[in-house]
Design a protein around this motif. Sequence first.
Motif, PDB file in Angstrom:
ATOM      1  N   LYS A 231       0.825  -1.213   0.000  1.00  0.00           N
ATOM      2  CA  LYS A 231       0.000   0.000   0.000  1.00  0.00           C
ATOM      3  C   LYS A 231       0.859   1.263   0.000  1.00  0.00           C
ATOM      4  O   LYS A 231       0.486   2.283  -0.569  1.00  0.00           O
ATOM      5  N   ASN A 232       2.007   1.173   0.658  1.00  0.00           N
ATOM      6  CA  ASN A 232       2.846   2.359   0.811  1.00  0.00           C
ATOM      7  C   ASN A 232       4.284   2.045   0.407  1.00  0.00           C
ATOM      8  O   ASN A 232       4.871   1.079   0.899  1.00  0.00           O
ATOM      9  N   ILE A 233       4.843   2.853  -0.483  1.00  0.00           N
ATOM     10  CA  ILE A 233       6.234   2.674  -0.887  1.00  0.00           C
ATOM     11  C   ILE A 233       6.967   3.996  -0.761  1.00  0.00           C
ATOM     12  O   ILE A 233       6.386   5.069  -0.935  1.00  0.00           O
ATOM     13  N   THR A 234       8.245   3.899  -0.422  1.00  0.00           N
ATOM     14  CA  THR A 234       9.108   5.071  -0.378  1.00  0.00           C
ATOM     15  C   THR A 234      10.127   4.928  -1.496  1.00  0.00           C
ATOM     16  O   THR A 234      10.960   4.019  -1.481  1.00  0.00           O
ATOM     17  N   LEU A 235      10.037   5.838  -2.481  1.00  0.00           N
ATOM     18  CA  LEU A 235      10.952   5.788  -3.612  1.00  0.00           C
ATOM     19  C   LEU A 235      12.226   6.552  -3.270  1.00  0.00           C
ATOM     20  O   LEU A 235      12.176   7.616  -2.641  1.00  0.00           O
ATOM     21  N   SER A 249      -1.842  -3.154 -11.667  1.00  0.00           N
ATOM     22  CA  SER A 249      -2.726  -3.986 -10.837  1.00  0.00           C
ATOM     23  C   SER A 249      -2.287  -4.002  -9.375  1.00  0.00           C
ATOM     24  O   SER A 249      -2.244  -5.052  -8.727  1.00  0.00           O
ATOM     25  N   THR A 250      -1.968  -2.829  -8.852  1.00  0.00           N
ATOM     26  CA  THR A 250      -1.640  -2.689  -7.433  1.00  0.00           C
ATOM     27  C   THR A 250      -2.629  -1.721  -6.785  1.00  0.00           C
ATOM     28  O   THR A 250      -3.418  -1.059  -7.464  1.00  0.00           O
ATOM     29  N   ASN A 251      -2.551  -1.651  -5.455  1.00  0.00           N
ATOM     30  CA  ASN A 251      -3.417  -0.732  -4.701  1.00  0.00           C
ATOM     31  C   ASN A 251      -2.582   0.236  -3.873  1.00  0.00           C
ATOM     32  O   ASN A 251      -2.942   0.585  -2.749  1.00  0.00           O
ATOM     33  N   ILE A 252      -1.482   0.677  -4.439  1.00  0.00           N
ATOM     34  CA  ILE A 252      -0.593   1.608  -3.753  1.00  0.00           C
ATOM     35  C   ILE A 252      -1.303   2.949  -3.568  1.00  0.00           C
ATOM     36  O   ILE A 252      -1.944   3.455  -4.487  1.00  0.00           O
ATOM     37  N   SER A 253      -1.182   3.515  -2.365  1.00  0.00           N
ATOM     38  CA  SER A 253      -1.916   4.752  -2.048  1.00  0.00           C
ATOM     39  C   SER A 253      -1.353   5.957  -2.792  1.00  0.00           C
ATOM     40  O   SER A 253      -2.096   6.728  -3.400  1.00  0.00           O
ATOM     41  N   SER A 275      -7.673   4.426  -6.934  1.00  0.00           N
ATOM     42  CA  SER A 275      -7.512   5.335  -5.802  1.00  0.00           C
ATOM     43  C   SER A 275      -6.066   5.808  -5.618  1.00  0.00           C
ATOM     44  O   SER A 275      -5.773   6.580  -4.712  1.00  0.00           O
ATOM     45  N   THR A 276      -5.173   5.335  -6.489  1.00  0.00           N
ATOM     46  CA  THR A 276      -3.767   5.722  -6.370  1.00  0.00           C
ATOM     47  C   THR A 276      -3.571   7.189  -6.738  1.00  0.00           C
ATOM     48  O   THR A 276      -4.032   7.642  -7.784  1.00  0.00           O
ATOM     49  N   ASN A 277      -2.904   7.908  -5.871  1.00  0.00           N
ATOM     50  CA  ASN A 277      -2.623   9.325  -6.108  1.00  0.00           C
ATOM     51  C   ASN A 277      -1.194   9.457  -6.630  1.00  0.00           C
ATOM     52  O   ASN A 277      -0.235   9.100  -5.946  1.00  0.00           O
ATOM     53  N   ALA A 305      -3.142   8.618 -19.304  1.00  0.00           N
ATOM     54  CA  ALA A 305      -4.276   9.084 -18.506  1.00  0.00           C
ATOM     55  C   ALA A 305      -4.294   8.259 -17.230  1.00  0.00           C
ATOM     56  O   ALA A 305      -4.438   7.048 -17.267  1.00  0.00           O
ATOM     57  N   LEU A 306      -4.124   8.909 -16.092  1.00  0.00           N
ATOM     58  CA  LEU A 306      -3.928   8.204 -14.839  1.00  0.00           C
ATOM     59  C   LEU A 306      -5.234   7.754 -14.198  1.00  0.00           C
ATOM     60  O   LEU A 306      -5.226   6.926 -13.293  1.00  0.00           O
TER      61      LEU A 306
END
Length: 323
Positions: A231-235, A249-253, A275-277, A305-306
């Motif tokens: 859900k949460n990643i730090t790049l 096909s992920t649900n990263i916030s 729902s990914t921002n 197109a996001l």
Amino acid sequence: MNNNDKMDKKSFDEFVVQFKEHYNERPKETMDELNIIINKMDNCFNSKTVGLSNNITTIGTLAFGSCTNLESLYISDKVINIENNALVSSNKLVLTVSEDNPQYKMIGNTLITKDGTKIIYICQGENLKEYSIPEGVTEIGNIFSTCSNLEKIIIPESLKTISYPTFTYLKKLNNIEVNESNQNFSSDGKALYNKDETTLIRYYAQDESYKIKSTVTILGKYCFAQNKYIKNITLPEGLNTIENQAFSSTNISNIKIGKNVSSLGGLSLYDIGSSTNVTIDPENLNYKIENNILYNYEKTILIDALKNNETIVIPDGVEEIGS
């Protein structure tokens, strides 16, 4: 190839009905030929054993891709070329290879080249929870297509090349162990990297949060794809390249594209969660986002197109769609 590329028996029957309705005005001779082809395809769905003609030297891509009931296939000494994904849908398949075949052999349940450097297919992979790639193998591709229950993969010292999307559809995978002597790959218990940890190859853990190593400059193709846990990643700040379908096909916030990112694959943000921002560091001079549309900085290229907008207005100045 992913599971959506396969045609099951129900889909095939529906296709045949539509096909015959569309072509019912064709001459009888043409329809007779088409019916022969359809009948051969239909038999493939039901066949449990297939005998190959002695003059066959190549088994082409997807040759048995829809033969989900196939249980037995004999590879004679004449077969010298088996193309990628030739056997991908045959979950029940047991292979027998002629001892005189100059190109291929079986090691346990694994079809492999005679020199032991490349795996072609893993038989009855759905029964496996752990798979150790044999020492001597130097490259692997889409070999885990039937291994739906696989939880652990062991990479030997010899492995040099991993083609995409090798790990993408292994939904239960939670461990990739790399031989310490391997000079090409490393693992931190949550993700697979190249040896110097500049490329993230695959995040396989089932955690909700992950901080990518600070040394990473490239997010490889499909590196997070299909992982429903994250859900949460730090790049990392030094990231400069995001390759195709890295987040599909992920649900990263939230995905924040840093100031140093200068290369986005044409499908790098393809099929991200609704729902990914996605945001871009204001200091990035290569890309910008306006109204959920990703552009190059000059807005001459509409990259993606996001969101699934019902209407997209292409602004003046756009010269190219895609990148």
